[in-house]
Design a protein around this motif. Structure first.
Motif, PDB file in Angstrom:
ATOM      1  N   UNK A  76       0.821  -1.213   0.000  1.00  0.00           N
ATOM      2  CA  UNK A  76       0.000   0.000   0.000  1.00  0.00           C
ATOM      3  C   UNK A  76       0.853   1.262   0.000  1.00  0.00           C
ATOM      4  N   UNK A  77       2.050   1.158   0.522  1.00  0.00           N
ATOM      5  CA  UNK A  77       3.048   2.226   0.446  1.00  0.00           C
ATOM      6  C   UNK A  77       4.254   1.650  -0.271  1.00  0.00           C
ATOM      7  N   UNK A  78       4.948   2.471  -1.062  1.00  0.00           N
ATOM      8  CA  UNK A  78       6.050   1.910  -1.840  1.00  0.00           C
ATOM      9  C   UNK A  78       7.150   2.946  -2.029  1.00  0.00           C
ATOM     10  N   UNK A  79       8.386   2.430  -2.155  1.00  0.00           N
ATOM     11  CA  UNK A  79       9.523   3.294  -2.421  1.00  0.00           C
ATOM     12  C   UNK A  79      10.799   2.736  -1.809  1.00  0.00           C
ATOM     13  N   UNK A  80      11.928   3.321  -2.212  1.00  0.00           N
ATOM     14  CA  UNK A  80      13.225   2.941  -1.660  1.00  0.00           C
ATOM     15  C   UNK A  80      13.540   3.840  -0.470  1.00  0.00           C
ATOM     16  N   UNK A  81      13.922   3.220   0.636  1.00  0.00           N
ATOM     17  CA  UNK A  81      14.207   3.967   1.860  1.00  0.00           C
ATOM     18  C   UNK A  81      15.646   4.492   1.840  1.00  0.00           C
ATOM     19  N   UNK A  82      15.879   5.571   2.585  1.00  0.00           N
ATOM     20  CA  UNK A  82      17.210   6.124   2.754  1.00  0.00           C
ATOM     21  C   UNK A  82      17.642   5.940   4.203  1.00  0.00           C
TER      22      UNK A  82
END
Length: 570
Positions: free
Chosen positions: A268-274
């Motif tokens: 439901x949430x997406x992306x590459x973390x830093x």
């Protein structure tokens, strides 16, 4: 109250006389003793606190009545004739004792919280339980002579419970840091996420006080401890900075470091973390509606352990965080995690890993602006005005750690009035000066300080500066050597030239250099330069440049002030 039926500390040899030989036949000296030894302490009820291990917990005092003398004052009493020790026991009969030797001539003994807790552990007292402890002084005149004892003192001691579920990460000076690893089963196997710099040195300290490092005989990622006869070194992470899942197994005597370059959120949430190394937090900015969401958190890590060392032949592993949002667990198989977004709009989702006993996903409603990037150079001016006659921006320190804004480089100092550090060449307004604590070799900085940083004695130095930490440190350069060429890690001296900071050596290329070449200052593995592409960088991996060369002789030149290196044909 003093016990009346105590033994005398002096026991005569052969019906009251101890014979000491003299030069004259038939002349015997008798050893005389005084009254009973009186033992006392101001403490009677002692509760030990783990948070104050070095605090004084117990002081015992006794009088000098146990001193021995000879009947002839012209003859000296042999050294070591009388020995004292403190005995502690859980029974008035002293069936089982823990003994502490006392130096000759001393009439007191002190115990810190850590020392006294260790004695309680040896006596079998459980943490958190109060015990009545019996204490006395044991005195021995010599061999084959029965010991004598002081009065018995009683105190009540409550040791702290040793929590083996947590171990503490120490820095390379074995000083406590804010980082820990956990062992939920208290079985001596500790794990946790750590945010570290490249080649970072560290130790691990258990609650018992045992300090773990790397074995000096069994190889990289093999453990040894301060309680063993074997010498041991610090543990060290590989050259890649960032997030590591660390395991320290004190049972089987090994440790491992799983480097995690990236974590990805899907669902439901997406992306590459830093990754924020200082906070040991992974972050992802999302634009989401309030409510319950289902996500997975996973990535691929590089494992370094006893089978791989810190080499590129390390193994790959799947990394995942599973469980609940307020109690995540480590796994190698991704699984859904339910999280609750508190409000609609831009959110910063944080994977908080600093507490090894509770990994969490939390949301921060305010999206943080990215920090201003660190300048590649930090200019130094005023450091050589005794030679150049002016302040200028010809010399600078080079950024070697962007995250902590740390700079380093070679500097020749011959200064009349001290110097300052400047953000930009030609900008006299933004500068760091002396913070008021320190001297010419080390101290603290202050932004826009009116006072110059004090200069050390004239000479060549390696200077390191932490802008975030507001610290500076200088190391006088006494020698320069290179190591690692041809995969040979012996230390080969370099020669100083007529130009300050420039050193050369004739080198013989006979094999590849897989790990690069390092320049050591004063033959120290703590103060060195690596780099690449002709640029020297403080504390970095060895620099390249020789593998492309044909076998043969070359001149290696390093310029500590300019921050460069080169190979040239002879």
């Amino acid at each position: 109250m003093k016990i009346k039926d105590i033994s005398r500390i002096g026991v005569a040899l052969l019906a009251g006389l101890a014979a000491v030989s003299c030069d004259k036949d038939g002349d015997f000296l008798t050893i005389n003793t005084n009254d009973d030894v009186d033992l006392a302490s101001a403490s009677r009820d002692i509760v030990l606190d783990y948070n104050n291990l070095n605090a004084l917990a117990l002081t015992l005092n006794w009088d000098e009545n146990g001193n021995l003398t000879l009947s002839n004052p012209a003859v000296a009493l042999p050294a070591g004739t009388l020995t004292n020790s403190v005995e502690m026991s859980l029974s008035p009969e002293f069936d089982t004792v823990v003994s502490t030797a006392v130096d000759e001539g001393r009439y007191s003994c002190q115990y810190t919280v850590g020392e006294l807790n260790s004695i309680m552990s040896r006596l079998g007292v459980e943490g958190g339980e109060q015990a009545e402890v019996y204490i006395r002084i044991k005195s021995v005149v010599g061999k084959n002579i029965a010991p004598t004892y002081s009065n018995t003192l009683t105190v009540f001691i409550t040791p702290y419970k040793i929590d083996m579920s947590v171990a503490y990460i120490l820095n390379k000076q074995q000083e406590l840091t804010a980082n820990t690893l956990s062992s939920p089963a208290s079985d001596g196997i500790y794990t946790g996420f750590t945010g570290v710099g490249g080649w970072e040195n560290w130790y691990l300290k258990e609650a018992t006080g045992v300090v773990w490092g790397n074995s000096s005989t069994r190889g990289t990622f093999a453990l040894a401890s301060s309680s063993m006869d074997e010498d041991f070194w610090n543990l060290w992470y590989p050259g890649t900075a960032g997030c590591y899942f660390t395991t320290v197994n004190t049972v089987d005597m090994w440790w491992s470091a799983l480097s995690i370059p990236q974590l990805t959120v899907e669902g439901d949430l997406a992306g590459d973390m830093e990754f924020d190394r200082k906070e040991c937090v992974w972050k992802l900015t999302v634009d989401a509606t309030a409510g319950t969401k289902s996500i997975t958190i996973s990535g691929t890590g590089t494992l370094y352990d006893m089978s791989t060392g810190d080499s590129s032949s390390s193994l790959t592993r799947t990394v995942a965080l599973t469980g609940s949002s307020d109690n995540l667990g480590y796994s190698e198989s991704p699984a859904p995690v339910t999280v609750s977004v508190p409000a609609s709009g831009v959110q910063v989702m944080k994977l908080v890993l600093v507490n090894p006993l509770q990994w969490q996903v939390v949301f921060d409603g305010e999206s943080q602006e990215p920090a201003e990037p660190a300048s590649p150079f930090l200019y130094i001016s005023g450091h050589d005005d005794a030679v150049s006659g002016s302040w200028h921006f010809n010399n600078y320190l080079r950024l070697y750690n962007e995250e902590d804004r740390e700079y380093a480089g070679g500097v020749y100092i011959d200064s009349k009035w001290g110097y300052k550090l400047y953000k930009e060449a030609g900008n006299w307004d933004e500068a760091w000066g002396f913070g008021g604590d320190g001297d010419g070799l080390a101290g603290n900085l202050k932004y826009e300080a009116k006072t110059n940083i004090p200069a050390p004695e004239a000479g060549m130095y390696v200077m390191t500066v932490g802008i975030d930490a507001l610290k500076y440190n200088l190391t006088a350069v006494e020698s320069v050597c290179y190591t690692g060429l041809n995969d040979d890690w012996s230390k080969t001296p370099m020669s100083a030239t007529e130009t300050a900071g420039v050193y050369t050596a004739v080198v013989e290329k006979i094999a590849d250099t897989p790990w690069g070449v390092k320049i050591l200052i004063n033959e120290s593995w703590e103060v060195y330069f690596g780099g690449g592409s002709g640029v020297l960088l403080y504390g970095h991996d060895g620099f390249d440049g020789d593998n492309e060369l044909a076998n043969g002789s070359y001149l290696l030149t390093v310029d500590l002030i300019g921050g460069t290196y080169s190979y040239s044909n002879l």
